[in-house]
Design a protein around this motif. Structure first.
Motif, PDB file in Angstrom:
ATOM      1  N   GLY A  62      22.512  25.697 -24.119  1.00  0.00           N
ATOM      2  CA  GLY A  62      21.459  25.373 -23.172  1.00  0.00           C
ATOM      3  C   GLY A  62      20.584  24.204 -23.592  1.00  0.00           C
ATOM      4  N   LEU A  63      21.019  23.436 -24.589  1.00  0.00           N
ATOM      5  CA  LEU A  63      20.236  22.298 -25.060  1.00  0.00           C
ATOM      6  C   LEU A  63      20.723  20.970 -24.482  1.00  0.00           C
ATOM      7  N   VAL A  64      21.943  20.964 -23.972  1.00  0.00           N
ATOM      8  CA  VAL A  64      22.524  19.784 -23.332  1.00  0.00           C
ATOM      9  C   VAL A  64      23.141  20.232 -22.015  1.00  0.00           C
ATOM     10  N   GLU A  65      23.080  19.357 -21.019  1.00  0.00           N
ATOM     11  CA  GLU A  65      23.730  19.651 -19.740  1.00  0.00           C
ATOM     12  C   GLU A  65      24.615  18.467 -19.361  1.00  0.00           C
ATOM     13  N   THR A  66      25.677  18.753 -18.650  1.00  0.00           N
ATOM     14  CA  THR A  66      26.615  17.701 -18.312  1.00  0.00           C
ATOM     15  C   THR A  66      27.141  17.883 -16.899  1.00  0.00           C
ATOM     16  N   LYS A  67      27.412  16.764 -16.246  1.00  0.00           N
ATOM     17  CA  LYS A  67      28.063  16.753 -14.950  1.00  0.00           C
ATOM     18  C   LYS A  67      29.223  15.779 -15.063  1.00  0.00           C
ATOM     19  N   PRO A  68      30.461  16.259 -14.879  1.00  0.00           N
ATOM     20  CA  PRO A  68      31.629  15.399 -15.076  1.00  0.00           C
ATOM     21  C   PRO A  68      31.540  14.100 -14.288  1.00  0.00           C
ATOM     22  N   GLN A  69      31.887  13.022 -14.941  1.00  0.00           N
ATOM     23  CA  GLN A  69      31.880  11.693 -14.351  1.00  0.00           C
ATOM     24  C   GLN A  69      30.482  11.222 -13.931  1.00  0.00           C
ATOM     25  N   THR A  75      18.719  18.793 -21.997  1.00  0.00           N
ATOM     26  CA  THR A  75      18.070  19.563 -20.947  1.00  0.00           C
ATOM     27  C   THR A  75      16.553  19.446 -21.041  1.00  0.00           C
ATOM     28  N   ARG A  76      15.889  19.622 -19.924  1.00  0.00           N
ATOM     29  CA  ARG A  76      14.445  19.768 -19.935  1.00  0.00           C
ATOM     30  C   ARG A  76      14.097  21.122 -20.552  1.00  0.00           C
ATOM     31  N   ILE A  77      12.850  21.253 -21.001  1.00  0.00           N
ATOM     32  CA  ILE A  77      12.413  22.521 -21.575  1.00  0.00           C
ATOM     33  C   ILE A  77      11.974  23.435 -20.434  1.00  0.00           C
ATOM     34  N   ASP A  78      12.776  24.433 -20.175  1.00  0.00           N
ATOM     35  CA  ASP A  78      12.519  25.407 -19.121  1.00  0.00           C
ATOM     36  C   ASP A  78      11.864  26.628 -19.764  1.00  0.00           C
TER      37      ASP A  78
END
Length: 219
Positions: A62-69, A75-78
């Motif tokens: 939950g520290l990095v987020e990805t969207k292919p291509q 990530t923002r701090i939620d």
């Protein structure tokens, strides 16, 4: 001091993971910042493969987020996620305390006391990273003595989500009160008072609820 610097050649995936995780926790890699394996590999002195593996683990954490291509970013701090992680980590620390206290040695208690001395000194100096490291060291004594691998793994996975927020709000969370609560915890551990030690541990970790009250995200 930069955490993104060339690393040794052993256990490269794990080393890359720890370096990137710590850079995210302390804010060197800021919330929302794009992360590119080529650039990170160059900064760490590694090939792209261990960095890609590390980023994949950080997505799971939950520290990095990805969207292919499209993007890979920190990530923002939620704070809802922080509260959820805090509930899980707190429960694990309570279990560790309840299990470990009857088995603590005098050397274990001395180690906890030394960690709290470092914590108090770091708070006085305004050294957030040193204070949080000392805090981890104190509680890690109980986790180690507990000997429950599931507890250890769960704490290791979810604590960084909490530490990200604490890095930014540390001055507001009553750090001196934490030092005092640590003293209560150590005293209970020294006398073998499982009930008191577990109650103090619960209080320490429940303080995260107050830290995040009324806040949805932290930049």
């Amino acid at each position: 001091m930069s955490t993104l610097r060339p690393v040794g050649r052993t256990l490269l995936r794990d080393t890359a993971y720890v370096a990137l995780r710590d850079a995210i926790v302390c804010g060197e890699l800021a919330p929302g910042e794009p992360v590119r394996d080529v650039e990170l590999a160059a900064r760490l002195g590694l090939s792209r493969a261990p960095v890609r593996d590390a980023l994949a683990r950080l997505v799971e954490d939950g520290l990095v987020e990805t969207k292919p291509q499209s993007y890979t970013r920190v990530t923002r701090i939620d704070t809802r996620a922080v509260r959820e992680a805090g509930a899980v980590v707190g429960a694990m620390h309570e279990l560790a305390t309840r299990t470990a206290v009857p088995s603590l040695s005098a050397a274990d208690v001395a180690e906890m006391r030394a960690a709290n001395d470092r914590f108090a000194a770091a708070v006085a100096a305004g050294a957030t990273g040193d204070a949080l490291n000392a805090d981890d060291a104190l509680h890690d004594v109980l986790v180690r003595v507990c000997g429950n691998r599931a507890v250890t793994a769960t704490i290791a996975r979810y604590t960084p989500l909490i530490r990200r927020l604490e890095w930014r709000l540390f001055a507001t969370r009553g750090a001196w009160e934490s030092a005092g609560m640590h003293e209560r915890l150590i005293a209970a551990c020294e006398t073998g008072d499982v009930v008191e030690a577990t109650a103090v541990t619960a209080h320490i970790w429940s303080s995260l609820t107050n830290l995040t009250a009324g806040v949805d995200h932290v930049a």
